[in-house]
Design a protein around this motif. Structure first.
Motif, PDB file in Angstrom:
ATOM      1  N   ILE A  47     -21.912 -16.250  12.165  1.00 24.27           N
ATOM      2  CA  ILE A  47     -22.713 -15.623  10.896  1.00 24.27           C
ATOM      3  C   ILE A  47     -23.909 -15.528  11.210  1.00 24.27           C
ATOM      4  O   ILE A  47     -24.717 -16.204  12.004  1.00 24.27           O
ATOM      5  N   ALA A  48     -24.484 -14.210  10.902  1.00 25.94           N
ATOM      6  CA  ALA A  48     -25.890 -13.893  11.080  1.00 25.94           C
ATOM      7  C   ALA A  48     -26.645 -12.908  10.063  1.00 25.94           C
ATOM      8  O   ALA A  48     -25.646 -12.653   8.984  1.00 25.94           O
ATOM      9  N   SER A  49     -27.693 -13.076   9.613  1.00 21.05           N
ATOM     10  CA  SER A  49     -28.459 -12.146   8.630  1.00 21.05           C
ATOM     11  C   SER A  49     -29.345 -11.073   9.311  1.00 21.05           C
ATOM     12  O   SER A  49     -29.746 -11.135  10.479  1.00 21.05           O
ATOM     13  N   GLY A  50     -29.351 -10.064   8.636  1.00 22.90           N
ATOM     14  CA  GLY A  50     -30.225  -9.037   8.817  1.00 22.90           C
ATOM     15  C   GLY A  50     -31.224  -8.703   7.782  1.00 22.90           C
ATOM     16  O   GLY A  50     -31.016  -9.255   6.500  1.00 22.90           O
ATOM     17  N   ARG A  51     -32.480  -8.301   8.103  1.00 16.84           N
ATOM     18  CA  ARG A  51     -33.445  -8.311   6.949  1.00 16.84           C
ATOM     19  C   ARG A  51     -33.049  -7.237   5.848  1.00 16.84           C
ATOM     20  O   ARG A  51     -33.879  -7.187   4.681  1.00 16.84           O
ATOM     21  N   SER A  52     -32.230  -6.465   6.253  1.00 18.37           N
ATOM     22  CA  SER A  52     -32.090  -5.185   5.155  1.00 18.37           C
ATOM     23  C   SER A  52     -30.515  -4.532   5.234  1.00 18.37           C
ATOM     24  O   SER A  52     -29.794  -4.857   6.222  1.00 18.37           O
ATOM     25  N   SER A  53     -30.084  -4.028   4.139  1.00 14.17           N
ATOM     26  CA  SER A  53     -28.694  -3.440   4.412  1.00 14.17           C
ATOM     27  C   SER A  53     -28.747  -2.423   5.685  1.00 14.17           C
ATOM     28  O   SER A  53     -27.952  -2.233   6.269  1.00 14.17           O
ATOM     29  N   ARG A  54     -29.735  -1.554   5.817  1.00 17.80           N
ATOM     30  CA  ARG A  54     -29.812  -0.892   6.945  1.00 17.80           C
ATOM     31  C   ARG A  54     -29.662  -1.681   8.369  1.00 17.80           C
ATOM     32  O   ARG A  54     -28.989  -1.195   9.285  1.00 17.80           O
ATOM     33  N   GLN A  55     -30.356  -2.486   8.389  1.00 18.33           N
ATOM     34  CA  GLN A  55     -30.273  -3.396   9.667  1.00 18.33           C
ATOM     35  C   GLN A  55     -28.884  -4.043   9.829  1.00 18.33           C
ATOM     36  O   GLN A  55     -28.277  -3.997  10.973  1.00 18.33           O
ATOM     37  N   VAL A  56     -28.361  -4.426   8.697  1.00 17.10           N
ATOM     38  CA  VAL A  56     -27.161  -5.140   8.724  1.00 17.10           C
ATOM     39  C   VAL A  56     -26.105  -3.984   9.161  1.00 17.10           C
ATOM     40  O   VAL A  56     -25.068  -4.188  10.044  1.00 17.10           O
ATOM     41  N   SER A  57     -25.910  -2.840   8.667  1.00 20.19           N
ATOM     42  CA  SER A  57     -25.204  -1.903   8.855  1.00 20.19           C
ATOM     43  C   SER A  57     -25.369  -1.406  10.484  1.00 20.19           C
ATOM     44  O   SER A  57     -24.299  -1.143  11.133  1.00 20.19           O
ATOM     45  N   SER A  58     -26.411  -1.230  10.977  1.00 25.60           N
ATOM     46  CA  SER A  58     -26.790  -0.785  12.334  1.00 25.60           C
ATOM     47  C   SER A  58     -26.410  -1.874  13.204  1.00 25.60           C
ATOM     48  O   SER A  58     -25.626  -1.615  14.218  1.00 25.60           O
TER      49      SER A  58
END
Length: 134
Positions: A47-58
């Protein structure tokens, strides 16, 4: 790993690849929950997080490409269009990538901890319990 069956060498290699890919892409608050012996769905849940939807998608797209290159099969991906919560099923390793507020809402770490102290306390939203006798 004590207390349960160990993951296969293939699962360990995939797990290492997943963690390295997420680190390379600057994932936030990455945790790994060992599932071998707890469920048959996978050996690890990451489980991890990205700072934005764009980062999560990338992160999801890059991880899927790396898994395909190393393992030879494409992982299943759910949730990529919105990228609030992306699930990547790579077989022996299941990966959940979140935007932080979505992650804290669902709190998967706690649901999958199964009394595993290290997994249960790996999240800042769930601080460790004081030691016995404290």
């Amino acid at each position: 790993m004590t207390g349960g069956p160990a993951a296969s060498p293939e699962a360990e290699a995939l797990h290492t690849l997943v963690l390295q890919s997420l680190e390379d892409d600057q994932a936030v608050e990455t945790i790994s929950i060992p599932l071998a012996g707890k469920t048959s769905i996978a050996d690890y849940m990451v489980i991890a997080s990205g700072r934005s939807s764009r980062q999560v998608s990338s992160m999801a797209v890059k991880l899927a490409e790396k898994v395909k290159a190393q393992v030879g099969r494409s992982p299943k991906i759910e949730g990529l269009p919105a990228a609030d919560w992306v699930l990547i099923d790579a077989g022996d390793v299941i990966v959940h990538l979140f935007r932080p507020e979505v992650r804290s809402f669902y709190n998967l770490e706690r649901m999958w901890a199964f009394g595993d102290e290290s997994a249960a306390t790996a999240s800042p939203s769930n601080p460790p319990a004081p030691p016995p006798g404290a």
